[in-house]
Design a protein around this motif. Structure first.
Motif, PDB file in Angstrom:
ATOM      1  N   GLU A  88       0.824  -1.206   0.000  1.00  0.00           N
ATOM      2  CA  GLU A  88       0.000   0.000   0.000  1.00  0.00           C
ATOM      3  C   GLU A  88       0.860   1.258   0.000  1.00  0.00           C
ATOM      4  OE1 GLU A  88      -0.294  -2.502   2.081  1.00  0.00           O
ATOM      5  OE2 GLU A  88      -2.194  -3.421   1.450  1.00  0.00           O
ATOM      6  N   GLU A  89       1.976   1.232   0.723  1.00  0.00           N
ATOM      7  CA  GLU A  89       2.852   2.397   0.758  1.00  0.00           C
ATOM      8  C   GLU A  89       3.620   2.558  -0.550  1.00  0.00           C
ATOM      9  OE1 GLU A  89       3.593   2.839   5.560  1.00  0.00           O
ATOM     10  OE2 GLU A  89       5.259   2.200   4.289  1.00  0.00           O
ATOM     11  N   LEU A  90       4.072   1.447  -1.139  1.00  0.00           N
ATOM     12  CA  LEU A  90       4.770   1.549  -2.421  1.00  0.00           C
ATOM     13  C   LEU A  90       3.826   2.065  -3.504  1.00  0.00           C
ATOM     14  CD1 LEU A  90       7.008  -1.660  -2.539  1.00  0.00           C
ATOM     15  CD2 LEU A  90       7.556   0.623  -1.664  1.00  0.00           C
ATOM     16  N   VAL A  91       2.574   1.635  -3.477  1.00  0.00           N
ATOM     17  CA  VAL A  91       1.590   2.125  -4.445  1.00  0.00           C
ATOM     18  C   VAL A  91       1.385   3.626  -4.263  1.00  0.00           C
ATOM     19  CG1 VAL A  91      -0.852   2.072  -5.081  1.00  0.00           C
ATOM     20  CG2 VAL A  91       0.418  -0.064  -4.778  1.00  0.00           C
ATOM     21  N   LYS A  92       1.305   4.085  -3.030  1.00  0.00           N
ATOM     22  CA  LYS A  92       1.106   5.513  -2.775  1.00  0.00           C
ATOM     23  C   LYS A  92       2.320   6.313  -3.243  1.00  0.00           C
ATOM     24  CE  LYS A  92      -0.604   8.758   0.692  1.00  0.00           C
ATOM     25  NZ  LYS A  92      -1.105   8.927   2.085  1.00  0.00           N
ATOM     26  N   ILE A  93       3.521   5.767  -3.040  1.00  0.00           N
ATOM     27  CA  ILE A  93       4.731   6.419  -3.564  1.00  0.00           C
ATOM     28  C   ILE A  93       4.635   6.566  -5.076  1.00  0.00           C
ATOM     29  CG2 ILE A  93       7.221   6.104  -3.953  1.00  0.00           C
ATOM     30  CD1 ILE A  93       7.321   4.748  -1.188  1.00  0.00           C
ATOM     31  N   ALA A  94       4.247   5.480  -5.756  1.00  0.00           N
ATOM     32  CA  ALA A  94       4.151   5.502  -7.212  1.00  0.00           C
ATOM     33  C   ALA A  94       3.052   6.443  -7.691  1.00  0.00           C
ATOM     34  CB  ALA A  94       3.904   4.083  -7.730  1.00  0.00           C
ATOM     35  N   GLU A  95       1.921   6.457  -6.993  1.00  0.00           N
ATOM     36  CA  GLU A  95       0.812   7.320  -7.392  1.00  0.00           C
ATOM     37  C   GLU A  95       1.176   8.802  -7.303  1.00  0.00           C
ATOM     38  OE1 GLU A  95      -3.122   4.672  -6.172  1.00  0.00           O
ATOM     39  OE2 GLU A  95      -2.181   5.994  -4.691  1.00  0.00           O
ATOM     40  N   ASN A  96       2.066   9.152  -6.384  1.00  0.00           N
ATOM     41  CA  ASN A  96       2.435  10.548  -6.162  1.00  0.00           C
ATOM     42  C   ASN A  96       3.773  10.916  -6.794  1.00  0.00           C
ATOM     43  OD1 ASN A  96       0.413  11.873  -4.043  1.00  0.00           O
ATOM     44  ND2 ASN A  96       0.682   9.723  -3.490  1.00  0.00           N
ATOM     45  N   LEU A  97       4.293  10.056  -7.645  1.00  0.00           N
ATOM     46  CA  LEU A  97       5.559  10.320  -8.308  1.00  0.00           C
ATOM     47  C   LEU A  97       5.414  11.461  -9.312  1.00  0.00           C
ATOM     48  CD1 LEU A  97       8.457   8.978  -8.490  1.00  0.00           C
ATOM     49  CD2 LEU A  97       7.619   7.933 -10.608  1.00  0.00           C
ATOM     50  N   GLU A  98       6.429  12.318  -9.387  1.00  0.00           N
ATOM     51  CA  GLU A  98       6.477  13.373 -10.392  1.00  0.00           C
ATOM     52  C   GLU A  98       7.572  13.042 -11.396  1.00  0.00           C
ATOM     53  OE1 GLU A  98       7.124  18.227 -10.813  1.00  0.00           O
ATOM     54  OE2 GLU A  98       6.946  17.288  -8.828  1.00  0.00           O
ATOM     55  N   VAL A  99       7.198  12.935 -12.657  1.00  0.00           N
ATOM     56  CA  VAL A  99       8.142  12.601 -13.728  1.00  0.00           C
ATOM     57  C   VAL A  99       8.120  13.723 -14.754  1.00  0.00           C
ATOM     58  CG1 VAL A  99       8.719  10.953 -15.555  1.00  0.00           C
ATOM     59  CG2 VAL A  99       7.803  10.132 -13.384  1.00  0.00           C
ATOM     60  N   GLU A 100       9.317  14.140 -15.179  1.00  0.00           N
ATOM     61  CA  GLU A 100       9.427  15.264 -16.110  1.00  0.00           C
ATOM     62  C   GLU A 100      10.399  14.921 -17.228  1.00  0.00           C
ATOM     63  OE1 GLU A 100       9.623  19.653 -14.831  1.00  0.00           O
ATOM     64  OE2 GLU A 100      11.733  19.142 -15.243  1.00  0.00           O
ATOM     65  N   GLN A 101       9.952  15.114 -18.478  1.00  0.00           N
ATOM     66  CA  GLN A 101      10.847  14.906 -19.606  1.00  0.00           C
ATOM     67  C   GLN A 101      11.885  16.023 -19.676  1.00  0.00           C
ATOM     68  OE1 GLN A 101       8.358  14.639 -23.108  1.00  0.00           O
ATOM     69  NE2 GLN A 101       8.282  12.415 -22.983  1.00  0.00           N
ATOM     70  N   THR A 102      13.095  15.657 -20.121  1.00  0.00           N
ATOM     71  CA  THR A 102      14.173  16.627 -20.250  1.00  0.00           C
ATOM     72  C   THR A 102      14.801  16.498 -21.641  1.00  0.00           C
ATOM     73  OG1 THR A 102      15.803  15.098 -19.328  1.00  0.00           O
ATOM     74  CG2 THR A 102      14.652  16.542 -17.782  1.00  0.00           C
ATOM     75  N   GLU A 103      15.753  17.360 -21.933  1.00  0.00           N
ATOM     76  CA  GLU A 103      16.399  17.348 -23.236  1.00  0.00           C
ATOM     77  C   GLU A 103      17.317  16.142 -23.381  1.00  0.00           C
ATOM     78  OE1 GLU A 103      18.415  20.999 -23.858  1.00  0.00           O
ATOM     79  OE2 GLU A 103      16.589  22.220 -23.909  1.00  0.00           O
ATOM     80  N   GLY A 104      17.504  15.722 -24.614  1.00  0.00           N
ATOM     81  CA  GLY A 104      18.383  14.599 -24.889  1.00  0.00           C
ATOM     82  C   GLY A 104      17.643  13.485 -25.583  1.00  0.00           C
TER      83      GLY A 104
END
Length: 282
Positions: free
Chosen positions: A247-263
């Motif tokens: 349940e905690e790992l799922v909550k970590i994944a649900e609240n993850l912020e991912v951002e594309q960068t150059e390259g």
């Protein structure tokens, strides 16, 4: 389910069911809506019918190109590793495994960075793993083959209990196209759940034991849990795993912020079509 299974299912859809489904979708529709071409509407109705027949989870996970499978006892994976300096002869061999994740993806994708929007109470990412503003540090070995371009790794644990931890990594699908895979070396998977979160294909795995080279199994002191997020369009794969509750790992994944960068991450930057994601620190 692969693309051929899907096409076979499409071909079996009853016309009467399509017509009934069409009447259902037409009911209550605003008359001012732009009418789509007949072929498009037909495909949408077929897809709806197939989802009802096969179940939304299997349908979505098949389309999103993430498949998990148990490794055969005699199966091995040829691997090659280099030191960080990259000037030594590679360490090569054949590794056994217990479970494999395979991906369908383009051979290129943009790099990304990530940071956590939520962590369990009292837990924090060590400063040495951060690049600033909470972003997990990425390691770029100047394009040298054999290393994950822009890979990012973090370990979070209880300072008073080394067995209470989770580990996260960012992988890229171009490494695994054309027959590659993410491999569990010795973890025996007890349960698997597939889900879709918007554009993400999600796999949740749990394990209570590990297996040695003689295929003898031993129970973990604490169960291992894994959450895998795959974005097939953007090409990134985030994995968080450890001894924290699912349940905690799922909550970590649900609240993850991912951002594309150059390259650009390319298939040709990788010497290994395989990598490993067992739940271990260090």
């Amino acid at each position: 389910m692969n693309r051929y299974d899907l096409m076979d299912a499409l071909n079996r859809v009853d016309e009467a069911q399509l017509e009934a489904t069409g009447r259902f979708f037409e009911c209550g529709k605003e008359q001012t809506m732009t009418r789509k071409p007949i072929r498009t509407v037909r495909l949408v109705l077929i897809a709806a019918a197939v989802m009802l027949m096969l179940g939304a989870t299997a349908y979505a996970s098949g389309l999103l190109g993430l498949k998990g499978r148990v490794v055969e006892p005699e199966e091995t994976f040829p691997v090659s590793f280099r030191s960080m300096e990259g000037d030594e002869e590679p360490i090569e061999g054949n590794w056994t495994g217990t479970y494999a994740l395979e991906f369908e993806s383009p051979e290129t994708c943009p790099p990304v960075r990530y940071r956590f929007g939520w962590l369990p109470e009292g837990m924090a990412v060590p400063d040495y793993a951060l690049a600033g503003d909470g972003w997990v540090k990425r390691w770029d070995y100047e394009g040298k083959p054999g290393f994950v371009p822009w890979g990012a790794h973090a370990e979070v644990g209880d300072p008073e209990d080394r067995d209470h931890f989770f580990v996260s990594d960012m992988y890229y699908a171009p490494q695994f196209v054309n027959g590659g895979a993410l491999i569990l070396l010795d973890t025996v998977v007890d349960s698997v759940e597939q889900e879709t979160w918007g554009e993400l294909s999600v796999l949740k795995l749990s394990s209570s034991k590990w297996e040695n080279f003689q295929h003898e199994q031993t129970a973990f002191d604490l169960p291992r849990h894994f959450v895998v997020l795959f974005h097939p369009e953007q090409g990134w794969i985030f994995v968080v795993r450890g001894t924290f509750p699912m349940e905690e790992l799922v909550k970590i994944a649900e609240n993850l912020e991912v951002e594309q960068t150059e390259g650009l991450v390319e298939h040709g930057q990788f010497e290994n079509p395989y990598d490993f994601f067992d739940a271990a620190r260090g």
